[in-house]
Design an enzyme around this catalytic site. Structure first.
Site, PDB file in Angstrom:
ATOM      1  N   SER A  37       0.826  -1.208   0.000  1.00 30.15           N
ATOM      2  CA  SER A  37       0.000   0.000   0.000  1.00 30.15           C
ATOM      3  C   SER A  37       0.859   1.258   0.000  1.00 30.15           C
ATOM      4  CB  SER A  37      -0.916   0.021   1.222  1.00 30.15           C
ATOM      5  OG  SER A  37      -0.153   0.266   2.400  1.00 30.15           O
ATOM      6  N   ASP A  68      -1.284  -0.972  -3.801  1.00 24.29           N
ATOM      7  CA  ASP A  68      -2.632  -0.795  -3.258  1.00 24.29           C
ATOM      8  C   ASP A  68      -2.873   0.602  -2.696  1.00 24.29           C
ATOM      9  OD1 ASP A  68      -5.143  -2.033  -2.711  1.00 24.29           O
ATOM     10  OD2 ASP A  68      -4.610  -2.182  -0.600  1.00 24.29           O
ATOM     11  N   HIS A  69      -4.116   1.071  -2.820  1.00 26.01           N
ATOM     12  CA  HIS A  69      -4.572   2.339  -2.236  1.00 26.01           C
ATOM     13  C   HIS A  69      -3.642   3.506  -2.582  1.00 26.01           C
ATOM     14  CE1 HIS A  69      -8.227   1.469  -0.047  1.00 26.01           C
ATOM     15  NE2 HIS A  69      -7.700   0.334   0.383  1.00 26.01           N
ATOM     16  N   ASP A 103      -6.801   5.009  -5.816  1.00 29.55           N
ATOM     17  CA  ASP A 103      -7.870   5.346  -4.883  1.00 29.55           C
ATOM     18  C   ASP A 103      -8.186   6.842  -4.900  1.00 29.55           C
ATOM     19  OD1 ASP A 103      -9.668   5.514  -2.842  1.00 29.55           O
ATOM     20  OD2 ASP A 103      -8.373   4.671  -1.289  1.00 29.55           O
ATOM     21  N   GLU A 110     -12.007   2.429  -6.495  1.00 29.87           N
ATOM     22  CA  GLU A 110     -12.982   2.287  -5.417  1.00 29.87           C
ATOM     23  C   GLU A 110     -14.100   3.305  -5.582  1.00 29.87           C
ATOM     24  OE1 GLU A 110     -13.114   3.011  -0.593  1.00 29.87           O
ATOM     25  OE2 GLU A 110     -11.420   1.882  -1.412  1.00 29.87           O
ATOM     26  N   HIS A 115     -11.774  -1.326   7.119  1.00 37.18           N
ATOM     27  CA  HIS A 115     -10.354  -1.545   7.336  1.00 37.18           C
ATOM     28  C   HIS A 115     -10.032  -1.596   8.831  1.00 37.18           C
ATOM     29  CE1 HIS A 115     -10.230   0.390   3.239  1.00 37.18           C
ATOM     30  NE2 HIS A 115      -9.408  -0.623   3.045  1.00 37.18           N
ATOM     31  N   THR A 163      -5.039  -6.581   8.132  1.00 36.34           N
ATOM     32  CA  THR A 163      -4.943  -6.499   9.591  1.00 36.34           C
ATOM     33  C   THR A 163      -4.808  -7.873  10.239  1.00 36.34           C
ATOM     34  OG1 THR A 163      -6.202  -4.443   9.601  1.00 36.34           O
ATOM     35  CG2 THR A 163      -6.118  -5.659  11.669  1.00 36.34           C
TER      36      THR A 163
END
Length: 303
Positions: A50, A84-85, A106, A136, A183, A236
């Site tokens: 990320s 990611d993101h 994102d 997203e 999240h 997580t």
């Protein structure tokens, strides 16, 4: 083995109507555990880094990307590398040439119109370089200290009609949607809106992505995949396993100074978590599920 493209893994999973798991990498131990867990489970997986992980590594993408890619290439499991993101256009462009076959761009914090414009530009850039782009629409809470958000919170859920228009306008290859997960959940209590998942699946012609899956129980994951979710993101849960193992070791032996003494059990704990999630997400487990301590059958040949 050589890196596999994320697009290939997601397309194959969608065609076979099962899920593909994507796990977040923070440290080298995360990458090693994901590869080992995939080998143990006998399933492919996606290793994703990320923008926050890049910031943790001093804002330098190349070192963590190179290390993760090297781990993936040394594995016997089919693995891909995903960024990611990503909110930064500079980081998006940095993905080219670093082994990433896909990026989640994102722009969900922007207005709908600005999200469409920014994402369409990212898609054009990515497709010109053979990079698969995820985006997203909606708001998956819990990131960067945000509170968890329920599936029915006003203005949070992804609207199917808007999602259909968004995919047409942007040309994205996959869409992350807000359906009740969040999240950074450390307990597995999220209840997904499965009716909404089905409506989104019917409205959207590209694979759907579930973010925040660490807090989603096994049964909810299985039902979500059956309803049309394909790429299932897990982060997580690995950190929970990692930190729990480190804490246990240091509580038992507080004089430990060699990090290998507690990083080995931490990596092993993450490996078990990865393997368990893979068996649930891919559909090759029975009973209450591996994540609740139940046994799972071996994968079929070729899986």
């Amino acid at each position: 083995m050589p890196l596999v493209s994320t697009g290939e893994l997601v397309s194959a999973s969608a065609a076979e109507r099962h899920g593909i798991a994507a796990f977040n990498v923070i440290t080298l131990e995360h990458a090693e555990a994901i590869a080992a867990g995939a080998e143990q489970a006998g399933h492919p997986a996606i290793l994703q880094i990320s923008e926050n992980a890049v910031k943790f590594h001093g804002g330098r993408l190349s070192p963590v990307a190179a290390a993760t890619a090297a781990v993936a290439r040394a594995s016997s499991a089919p693995l891909s590398l995903h960024l990611d993101h990503v909110e930064s256009p500079d980081l998006l462009r940095a993905a080219d040439g670093e082994g990433f076959s896909s990026v989640m761009f994102d722009a969900s914090k922007l207005t709908y119109e600005a999200n469409v414009a920014a994402t369409a530009e990212a898609v054009a850039w990515g497709h010109a370089r053979g990079i698969w782009i995820e985006a997203e629409l909606g708001k998956v809470g819990g990131k960067d200290g945000e509170p968890p958000l329920g599936a029915h919170a006003p203005g949070v859920r992804t609207d199917p009609a808007e999602a259909s228009a968004y995919v047409r306008a942007t040309g994205v290859d996959a869409l992350a949607v807000a359906v009740g997960s969040s999240h950074a959940m450390t307990d597995r209590t999220a209840a997904l809106d499965h009716e909404l998942i089905g409506a989104l699946r019917r409205a959207v012609p590209v694979p759907l992505v579930l973010h925040g899956s660490s807090g989603v129980p096994d049964a909810e994951i299985r039902q979500a995949v059956a309803a049309g979710m394909v790429k299932i993101n897990v982060g997580t849960a690995l950190n929970t396993a990692f930190t729990g193992a480190v804490r246990t070791h240091l509580d038992a032996d507080p004089k430990t100074v060699d990090p290998r003494k507690y990083l080995v059990p931490a990596r092993e704990a993450m490996t078990g978590t990865v393997a368990a999630f893979l068996k649930v997400i891919s559909g090759w487990e029975t009973g209450r599920g591996a994540l609740e301590g139940q046994s799972v059958p071996a994968p079929l040949p070729g899986r």
